[in-house]
Design a protein around this motif. Structure first.
Motif, short mmCIF file in Angstrom:
data_model
loop_
_atom_site.label_atom_id
_atom_site.label_comp_id
_atom_site.label_asym_id
_atom_site.label_seq_id
_atom_site.Cartn_x
_atom_site.Cartn_y
_atom_site.Cartn_z
N SER A 3 0.84 -1.22 0.00
CA SER A 3 0.00 0.00 0.00
C SER A 3 0.86 1.25 0.00
O SER A 3 0.46 2.30 -0.48
CB SER A 3 -0.89 0.08 1.24
OG SER A 3 -1.74 -1.00 1.32
N SER A 63 -16.49 3.69 -2.62
CA SER A 63 -15.19 3.54 -1.99
C SER A 63 -15.05 2.15 -1.39
O SER A 63 -16.00 1.58 -0.87
CB SER A 63 -14.95 4.61 -0.94
OG SER A 63 -15.75 4.37 0.17
N LEU A 64 -13.85 1.60 -1.52
CA LEU A 64 -13.57 0.28 -0.97
C LEU A 64 -13.22 0.43 0.50
O LEU A 64 -12.51 1.36 0.88
CB LEU A 64 -12.40 -0.35 -1.72
CG LEU A 64 -12.73 -0.78 -3.14
CD1 LEU A 64 -11.48 -0.88 -3.99
CD2 LEU A 64 -13.45 -2.13 -3.12
N LYS A 119 -8.77 -5.49 -1.09
CA LYS A 119 -9.33 -4.26 -1.66
C LYS A 119 -8.61 -3.86 -2.95
O LYS A 119 -9.25 -3.60 -3.95
CB LYS A 119 -9.21 -3.09 -0.65
CG LYS A 119 -10.05 -3.27 0.59
CD LYS A 119 -9.89 -2.08 1.53
CE LYS A 119 -8.46 -1.91 2.01
NZ LYS A 119 -7.95 -3.05 2.78
N SER A 120 -7.27 -3.83 -2.88
CA SER A 120 -6.52 -3.38 -4.06
C SER A 120 -6.69 -4.36 -5.22
O SER A 120 -6.74 -3.96 -6.38
CB SER A 120 -5.05 -3.19 -3.73
OG SER A 120 -4.92 -2.22 -2.72
N PHE A 155 -9.99 -3.63 -6.67
CA PHE A 155 -9.86 -2.34 -7.36
C PHE A 155 -9.30 -2.58 -8.77
O PHE A 155 -9.82 -2.08 -9.75
CB PHE A 155 -8.94 -1.42 -6.57
CG PHE A 155 -8.74 -0.06 -7.17
CD1 PHE A 155 -9.72 0.91 -7.06
CD2 PHE A 155 -7.55 0.26 -7.82
CE1 PHE A 155 -9.54 2.18 -7.61
CE2 PHE A 155 -7.37 1.52 -8.37
CZ PHE A 155 -8.35 2.49 -8.26
N THR A 169 -5.76 7.48 -5.97
CA THR A 169 -6.24 6.11 -6.05
C THR A 169 -7.70 6.04 -6.49
O THR A 169 -8.39 5.10 -6.17
CB THR A 169 -6.08 5.41 -4.70
OG1 THR A 169 -6.63 6.26 -3.70
CG2 THR A 169 -4.63 5.13 -4.39
N THR A 170 -8.13 7.06 -7.24
CA THR A 170 -9.50 7.06 -7.76
C THR A 170 -9.47 6.90 -9.28
O THR A 170 -8.66 7.52 -9.95
CB THR A 170 -10.22 8.37 -7.38
OG1 THR A 170 -10.30 8.45 -5.97
CG2 THR A 170 -11.64 8.39 -7.95
N THR A 214 -12.77 4.31 -5.64
CA THR A 214 -11.59 4.69 -4.87
C THR A 214 -11.09 3.53 -4.01
O THR A 214 -11.85 2.93 -3.26
CB THR A 214 -11.90 5.89 -3.93
OG1 THR A 214 -12.34 6.98 -4.74
CG2 THR A 214 -10.68 6.33 -3.16
N ASP A 215 -9.82 3.23 -4.16
CA ASP A 215 -9.17 2.25 -3.28
C ASP A 215 -8.75 3.03 -2.03
O ASP A 215 -8.26 4.14 -2.13
CB ASP A 215 -7.93 1.68 -3.98
CG ASP A 215 -7.34 0.50 -3.20
OD1 ASP A 215 -8.00 0.01 -2.26
OD2 ASP A 215 -6.21 0.09 -3.53
N THR A 216 -8.97 2.48 -0.88
CA THR A 216 -8.61 3.21 0.34
C THR A 216 -7.59 2.45 1.15
O THR A 216 -7.30 1.29 0.88
CB THR A 216 -9.84 3.46 1.24
OG1 THR A 216 -10.29 2.18 1.74
CG2 THR A 216 -10.97 4.13 0.49
#
Ligand code: GDP
Ligand code: MG
Length: 416
Positions: free
Chosen positions: A21, A184-185, A193-194, A197, A218-219, A232-234
């Motif tokens: 990340s 959003s994740l 998540k990623s 994504f 990351t959007t 969006t990956d968070t």
């Protein structure tokens, strides 16, 4: 690198996910089960082994799951020739990468300075006791000065934060800037998540510059079922988050608070009790940040790792707890169509409108603005007029309708 007691679980997988990340590529993992060594955190033999590994892989940094004292970081760097950071610093780096607002950036700077302050104390103490004269180039006097300087910087930042909070951007305003519904994740580190994504952004839609600058890095704008969404990956939720990082963590949740849908990713291959516990914490956190009004879809990820029977059992047990559960595998692309359908169904508050607008310079720039933010289905120019048909989420259509009226145009149709 993790050093742990025999009774403690290995958290190297989580550390790897965190490192990724933060933008690192992980080239090796090392673990040691023993009591801490005051000089290097791990034993001297292990440090030699790590130094070998650094040489063999060309690694540029060593990341410790354990908290490192300044003297330990210093000793490790001396033995291995590369910098060593701890989990705390790693999390700070992740937050810093994701911070998109001034407030978030200040929060992170604050957390970093507070961390520096605790280390400055050790530097001061070491220097004063003469244990390590001139430790890292600091004499007793310089260390004191340094300590005071850090403290002053902290004061300045806290003052800035107080001012910013008074004029915080309204939720609605920020959303209206974007136009497209945003997803959003959320979920724990390592839930996938990623990976999800990446699987969902395969069909990325190009985005204009003006919109791009208001988005976090990351959007992405994606399109499925003929609708466009911002995804969006968070950072997500981090286990064992250091207390001093909680405020900084909150500011990274802005993307979640401003979204129209939360896609909560859970690793369903973990033991049921773990899945339940993590799900519960996620839902509580979502509630606490004031996002409980936002619809949630739960992606039960990594189904490739369990049998159909086990999945069925777990889904039965989770059905009252997990909002709109959809079993998927992000890595193998299993069942993503069902997930996409559920997403479009949940966000179905799309409205359609058409209008006529006399062509002025203002009207031209308005139309190009609209083009970049909504699904414009038709534009016809006749005489001195433009005829436009478009689709968007209802609150956005309402906004457009009032703009059209202001520009002297006429609404032809508006279906909610
Ligand atoms: P994040 O921390 O939530 O962003 O999680 P990542 O997307 O980085 O994934 C964490 C780890 O789980 C990675 O090693 C992924 O390859 C793995 N992973 C993600 N999705 C799946 C899946 O559907 N099946 C399996 N077997 N592994 C997965
Ligand atoms: Mg991730």
């Amino acid at each position: 690198m993790q050093r742990r007691k025999p009774s403690e679980p290995s958290t190297l997988d989580e550390l790897k996910s965190l490192a990724e990340s933060a933008g690192y590529t992980v080239v090796g993992k090392v673990e040691q089960v023993r009591a801490p060594d005051p000089r290097y955190q791990v034993g001297y033999g292990k440090i030699k082994e790590i130094a070998e590994l650094v040489k063999a892989t060309g690694a540029q940094k060593i990341i410790f799951d354990n908290l490192l004292r300044p003297v330990q970081a210093y000793n490790i760097a001396k033995e291995t020739g590369v910098e060593a950071i701890d989990r705390f610093q790693l999390i700070l780096e992740i937050f810093a990468r994701r911070a998109s607002t001034t407030e978030a950036k200040l929060q992170i700077q604050l957390a970093r300075l507070k961390y520096e302050l605790t280390r400055a104390k050790e530097k001061v103490r070491l220097a004063k006791m003469g244990e390590q004269p001139g430790f890292m180039g600091l004499g007793a006097y310089e260390a004191d000065v340094y300590y005071e300087a850090v403290k002053r910087q902290i004061q300045t930042i806290m003052e800035k934060l107080r001012k910013i909070r008074r004029k915080r951007l309204l939720h609605r305003e920020r959303r209206a800037e974007l136009g497209f519904p945003s997803i959003s994740l959320a979920g724990y580190t390592n839930a996938g998540k990623s990976s999800l994504f990446m699987a969902l952004t395969e069909e990325e839609v190009p985005i204009d510059n003006a919109l791009f600058t208001t988005l976090s890095t990351t959007t992405r704008l994606v399109k499925f079922s003929r609708k466009k969404f911002l995804l969006t990956d968070t950072v997500g939720f981090i286990d064992r988050l250091p207390i001093t990082l909680i405020e900084a963590f909150r500011s990274t949740l802005e993307e979640t608070i401003y979204s129209d849908l939360i896609l909560l990713v859970v690793d369903v291959s973990e033991p049921l009790a773990t899945v339940e516990k993590k799900l519960k914490v996620c839902l509580e956190t979502i509630d606490r940040i004031g996002a409980s009004g936002i619809p949630i879809i739960t992606a039960l990820n990594k189904i490739d790792l369990i049998s159909g029977d086990e999945l069925q059992q777990k889904m039965d047990m989770l059905k009252d707890m997990a909002p709109k559960p959809v079993p998927i595998s992000a890595l193998y692309g299993l069942n993503l169509d069902q997930l996409k359908e559920e997403i479009t169904r949940t966000l179905q508050s799309f409205a359609r409108a058409s209008f006529r607008l006399p062509m002025t310079d203002e009207a031209m720039s308005f139309i190009s603005w609209l083009f970049n933010r909504a699904d414009v289905q038709k534009i016809e120019y006749a005489g001195n007029e433009a005829y436009v048909v478009f689709e968007a989420v209802s609150w956005f259509v309402e906004k457009v309708v009032s703009c059209v009226k202001e520009l002297g145009g006429k609404i032809e149709s508006f279906q909610n």
